[in-house]
Scaffold this motif. Structure first.
Motif, mmCIF file in Angstrom:
data_model
loop_
_atom_site.group_PDB
_atom_site.id
_atom_site.type_symbol
_atom_site.label_atom_id
_atom_site.label_comp_id
_atom_site.label_asym_id
_atom_site.label_seq_id
_atom_site.Cartn_x
_atom_site.Cartn_y
_atom_site.Cartn_z
ATOM 1 N N UNK A 54 1.001 -1.067 0.017
ATOM 2 C CA UNK A 54 0.007 0.228 0.049
ATOM 3 C C UNK A 54 0.864 1.303 -0.043
ATOM 4 N N UNK A 59 -1.405 4.234 -1.083
ATOM 5 C CA UNK A 59 -2.554 4.447 -0.288
ATOM 6 C C UNK A 59 -2.189 4.804 1.291
ATOM 7 N N UNK A 79 -1.871 8.379 -5.211
ATOM 8 C CA UNK A 79 -1.928 7.099 -5.968
ATOM 9 C C UNK A 79 -2.222 7.559 -7.367
ATOM 10 N N UNK A 80 -3.192 8.413 -7.562
ATOM 11 C CA UNK A 80 -3.752 8.654 -8.960
ATOM 12 C C UNK A 80 -2.472 9.345 -9.766
ATOM 13 N N UNK A 82 0.449 7.880 -9.708
ATOM 14 C CA UNK A 82 1.774 7.023 -9.768
ATOM 15 C C UNK A 82 1.422 5.877 -10.976
ATOM 16 N N UNK A 83 2.502 5.783 -11.946
ATOM 17 C CA UNK A 83 2.168 4.936 -13.021
ATOM 18 C C UNK A 83 2.209 3.139 -12.518
ATOM 19 N N UNK A 84 1.308 3.049 -11.608
ATOM 20 C CA UNK A 84 1.365 1.778 -10.671
ATOM 21 C C UNK A 84 -0.329 1.480 -10.569
ATOM 22 N N UNK A 85 -0.340 0.270 -10.620
ATOM 23 C CA UNK A 85 -1.877 -0.282 -10.616
ATOM 24 C C UNK A 85 -2.031 -1.419 -9.844
ATOM 25 N N UNK A 86 -3.267 -1.337 -9.076
ATOM 26 C CA UNK A 86 -3.224 -2.646 -8.082
ATOM 27 C C UNK A 86 -4.169 -3.619 -8.324
ATOM 28 N N UNK A 88 -6.939 -5.511 -6.197
ATOM 29 C CA UNK A 88 -7.303 -5.670 -5.049
ATOM 30 C C UNK A 88 -7.691 -7.080 -4.671
ATOM 31 N N UNK A 90 -10.175 -7.769 -2.865
ATOM 32 C CA UNK A 90 -11.533 -7.929 -2.955
ATOM 33 C C UNK A 90 -11.992 -7.850 -4.419
ATOM 34 N N UNK A 92 -12.584 -5.176 -5.943
ATOM 35 C CA UNK A 92 -13.147 -3.779 -6.045
ATOM 36 C C UNK A 92 -13.488 -3.205 -7.487
ATOM 37 N N UNK B 195 -19.176 0.105 -0.786
ATOM 38 C CA UNK B 195 -17.996 -0.374 -0.374
ATOM 39 C C UNK B 195 -16.807 0.771 -0.717
ATOM 40 N N UNK B 197 -13.802 0.506 -0.558
ATOM 41 C CA UNK B 197 -12.535 0.060 -1.349
ATOM 42 C C UNK B 197 -12.657 0.536 -2.646
ATOM 43 N N UNK B 198 -13.674 0.922 -3.274
ATOM 44 C CA UNK B 198 -14.044 1.307 -4.494
ATOM 45 C C UNK B 198 -13.345 2.491 -4.634
ATOM 46 N N UNK B 200 -10.592 3.648 -3.178
ATOM 47 C CA UNK B 200 -9.083 3.420 -3.347
ATOM 48 C C UNK B 200 -8.921 3.139 -4.964
ATOM 49 N N UNK B 201 -9.917 2.054 -5.314
ATOM 50 C CA UNK B 201 -9.565 1.600 -6.663
ATOM 51 C C UNK B 201 -9.777 2.765 -7.934
ATOM 52 N N UNK B 203 -8.844 5.974 -7.152
ATOM 53 C CA UNK B 203 -7.909 6.857 -7.158
ATOM 54 C C UNK B 203 -6.538 5.904 -7.843
ATOM 55 N N UNK B 204 -6.598 4.662 -7.393
ATOM 56 C CA UNK B 204 -5.378 3.840 -8.313
ATOM 57 C C UNK B 204 -5.483 4.072 -9.665
ATOM 58 N N UNK B 205 -6.709 4.064 -10.141
ATOM 59 C CA UNK B 205 -6.980 4.313 -11.820
ATOM 60 C C UNK B 205 -6.923 5.712 -12.351
ATOM 61 N N UNK B 206 -6.159 6.499 -11.528
ATOM 62 C CA UNK B 206 -5.809 7.785 -11.760
ATOM 63 C C UNK B 206 -7.015 8.814 -11.865
ATOM 64 N N UNK B 207 -8.167 8.515 -11.001
ATOM 65 C CA UNK B 207 -9.247 9.334 -11.056
ATOM 66 C C UNK B 207 -8.826 10.414 -9.991
#
Lengths: 351, 300
Positions: A54, A59, A79-80, A82-86, A88, A90, A92, B195, B197-198, B200-201, B203-207
């Motif tokens: 994380x 995160x 995180x938005x 960073x050229x890094x994807x996760x 998860x 769950x 998500x 949820x 966690x969505x 985080x998902x 943010x992780x995908x550049x939003x």
């Protein structure tokens, strides 16, 4: 060997809360993950592996230390950016978006034109063999299919590093085996650096180029699966990876004398005094009688290709031997046997 | 046989259980509505009430008025502006309660499970007191010699009291206050199921934060937004007490106008026609709203 480094974590510490409630999730972890590598963080739950992941995803911000991605300091980058994807644990997946919209989400947020997004989505869905499911909603898919969508969604923006947080833990055994080879194939085909978190040592051994074994917020050992399995640095690693027999002993010259009074030939590397010997069950060979350590068979377990023998030694301690079932001579409970162990197969650990 | 019997008696019981509610609905809701609809097409009585003669005058008077001297027909501008004000104020109330209710509901839903009951309890406290009393309390706050103006004058921020009472602003404040819980509760229920966690998902995908709100959170809690909006918009449209107390005589809403026809106006058919029209407007806007807002959510 001068492979470029994808992720370089330096002296990462993470402490939650403050004062007497403070919990140290990560002690002082430094790790270098090479470009194009399948790297696994392995450890029991609560060891800090997910916290480290994380921190790389963004995160969590480490309390101390820094994280570099391809040489760039990203410790405080959100995180938005960073050229890094996760992927998860769950999954998500966005429940209100179709499979195609889920997969295209990242590219759309990056501002890519709709045509390019559609092309990339089609390509990635083909990669995970879900071409026919583009218009479904996530809840209309099975667990394994949802897993593939989560993978496709994280791969679509072609990140520099793909982080996978125990992504296979919700799948049943058969599906998990399938996805393991699937993940390995995807990693080879895309050439993207994978950082995979798991508590399953078998998963780690079969998939990884290198493994980092963690416990209680510390990184104990980093090495290839072969290194980790054959040359564990301490008792924890030896015990966590595969099955291991531990025998206490004292160094005497080039040998170690164990509790039974027998002296074992070992390869020493400067160790003196009290040591622990780690011996894999498959390295223990049995003969009817004669030279070697005398033992009595306490229990036998037939496992198909192999048979497990629980052996009782003279001093009351036990040792497990794993012998191929087809090898000559089977033993029964109560038989007296003689144990032989190859000196090179014995790991000498500090007690 | 035993299984069949059990199943059949369960079905019969189910129907019986809903019977009291059905009886209540027929006699207390549908019956009066039917009477209102019938009254709207009867002739107006001399002082009040109706004469049992079929007449379109009630409905005619909704939109038009006839000059008492030369009998020329013109649009009933006053009626239309009251209708328009009611719709406008109700939409504004819905938007205001949404803007205030979303952060409130989010706050409650993100508290630890133990303290959520406490915050929800605070939301329901206003229901303990009569609506009229609460409305007078607001009046006490915003009137020229009220708490708000006195405080502002004492602080030296203004020299003259600000006229809030008896304006549309006063009506809006009152209605937003009264209907806020009706927005917060369904929003809370929707966010509670969300949820997190969505996020985080996303943010992780550049939003960005705004993109996560618009592209992930709002679409997923949409059922709660729809429920809350309906629960606020409909009673707002028929609001009576709040515009009456805070809006004064001039800033009437449709509810006050209808009451006027049955009271001072002594024109029951017009009042009945206005009531029926209000019912139709609510039904149509409900239909349109749910149709439009559920277009992209096949799972809802």
């Amino acid at each position: 060997m001068n492979t470029p480094i994808a992720v370089d974590a330096r002296n990462i510490g993470k402490i939650y809360a403050t004062g007497k409630d403070a919990v140290t999730a990560l002690g002082d972890v430094s790790i270098s993950i090479e470009k194009g590598e399948f790297f696994t963080l392995l450890g029991p739950s609560g060891c800090g592996k997910t916290t480290l992941l994380r921190c790389i995803a963004g995160f969590e911000t480490p309390t101390s230390g820094s994280i570099h991605l391809s040489g760039r300091d990203i410790t405080y980058i959100p995180p938005n950016q960073r050229p890094v994807n996760t992927v998860f644990q769950s999954y998500a997946l966005f429940p209100h978006l179709s499979v195609a919209q889920n997969v295209g989400f990242g590219l759309k947020m990056l501002g890519k034109p709709a045509g390019d997004v559609a092309k990339a989505v089609a390509r990635v869905l083909a990669l995970v063999k879900l071409e026919d499911f583009a218009d479904r909603l996530p809840q209309q898919l099975s667990g394994g299919q949802q897993q593939r969508v989560a993978l496709a969604r994280a791969l679509a923006p072609e990140p520099e590093v793909l982080l996978l947080d125990e992504p296979l833990s919700a799948l049943d055994l058969k599906l998990r085996k399938e996805m393991q080879s699937e993940l390995k194939r995807l990693q080879t085909e895309t050439g993207i650096t994978f950082v995979f978190v798991t508590h399953d040592q078998e998963e780690a051994l079969t998939m990884s180029n290198r493994i980092g074994v963690m416990s209680q917020g510390e990184l104990l050992q980093v090495g290839t699966p072969h290194d980790i399995y054959e040359h564990p640095v301490n008792r924890f690693v030896a015990d966590f990876i595969g099955e291991t027999n531990f025998l206490e002993g004292v160094v005497e010259g080039h040998q170690v004398r164990i509790g039974t009074g027998d002296a074992l030939d070992v390869v020493l590397d400067g160790q003196v005094g009290a040591v622990t010997l780690a011996i894999r069950p498959e390295q223990v060979s049995l003969t009817t009688a004669g030279a070697g350590i005398a033992a009595q068979i306490a229990e036998t377990t037939y496992l198909g290709t192999d048979t497990h023998y629980d052996l009782k030694l003279g001093d009351g301690s036990h040792i497990i031997a794993r012998v191929q079932s087809k090898s000559a001579g089977t033993f029964n409970v109560g038989d007296t046997v003689s144990i032989a162990i190859d000196a090179k197969a014995v790991q000498v650990l500090k007690s | 046989m035993k299984g069949n019997g059990a199943q059949r008696s369960k079905g019969a019981n189910g129907w019986l259980l809903s019977a009291p509610a059905l009886v209540l609905l027929v006699f207390a809701a549908s019956g009066p509505l039917l009477i209102v609809a019938v009254y709207s097409v009867l002739e107006k009585g001399d002082y009040s009430g109706v004469r049992w003669i079929l007449s379109g005058d009630g409905w005619f008077r909704v939109l038009f008025e006839r000059d008492i001297f030369d009998q020329t027909v013109s649009f009933a501008d006053a009626n239309l502006s009251i209708f328009w004000r009611s719709v406008k104020l109700s939409i504004a109330t819905t938007l205001i309660t949404f803007a205030f209710g979303l952060p409130t509901a989010w706050f409650i839903a993100t508290r630890p499970a133990k303290s959520r009951a406490f915050w929800l309890f605070l939301i329901t406290i206003p229901f303990w007191t009569n609506l009229l009393i609460r409305t007078f309390a607001i009046m006490e706050v915003i009137r020229n010699e009220g708490i708000l103006n006195t405080a502002l004058i004492n602080a030296g921020l203004i020299s003259e009291p600000i006229q809030i009472l008896y304006t549309d602003t006063a009506v809006l404040i009152g209605m937003a206050y009264v209907y806020l819980p009706l927005m917060v509760l369904p929003l809370y229920a929707a966010i509670d199921r969300f949820d997190f966690r969505l996020i985080e998902a996303g943010y992780d995908l550049y939003a960005s934060r705004l993109q996560v709100l618009r592209g992930v959170i709002l679409p997923i809690i949409k059922p709660g937004i729809i429920a809350g909006s309906i629960l606020v918009f409909i009673p707002s449209l028929g609001a009576y007490v709040t515009p009456r107390v805070l809006g004064g005589g001039k800033n009437m809403m449709i509810g006050n106008f209808i009451e006027l026809q049955f009271g001072q106006g002594q024109n029951w058919p017009l009042g009945a026609a206005l009531s029926t029209l209000l019912l139709l407007v609510v039904l149509v806007s409900l239909l349109v709203y749910t149709r439009v807002s559920s277009r992209d959510t096949p799972h809802e």
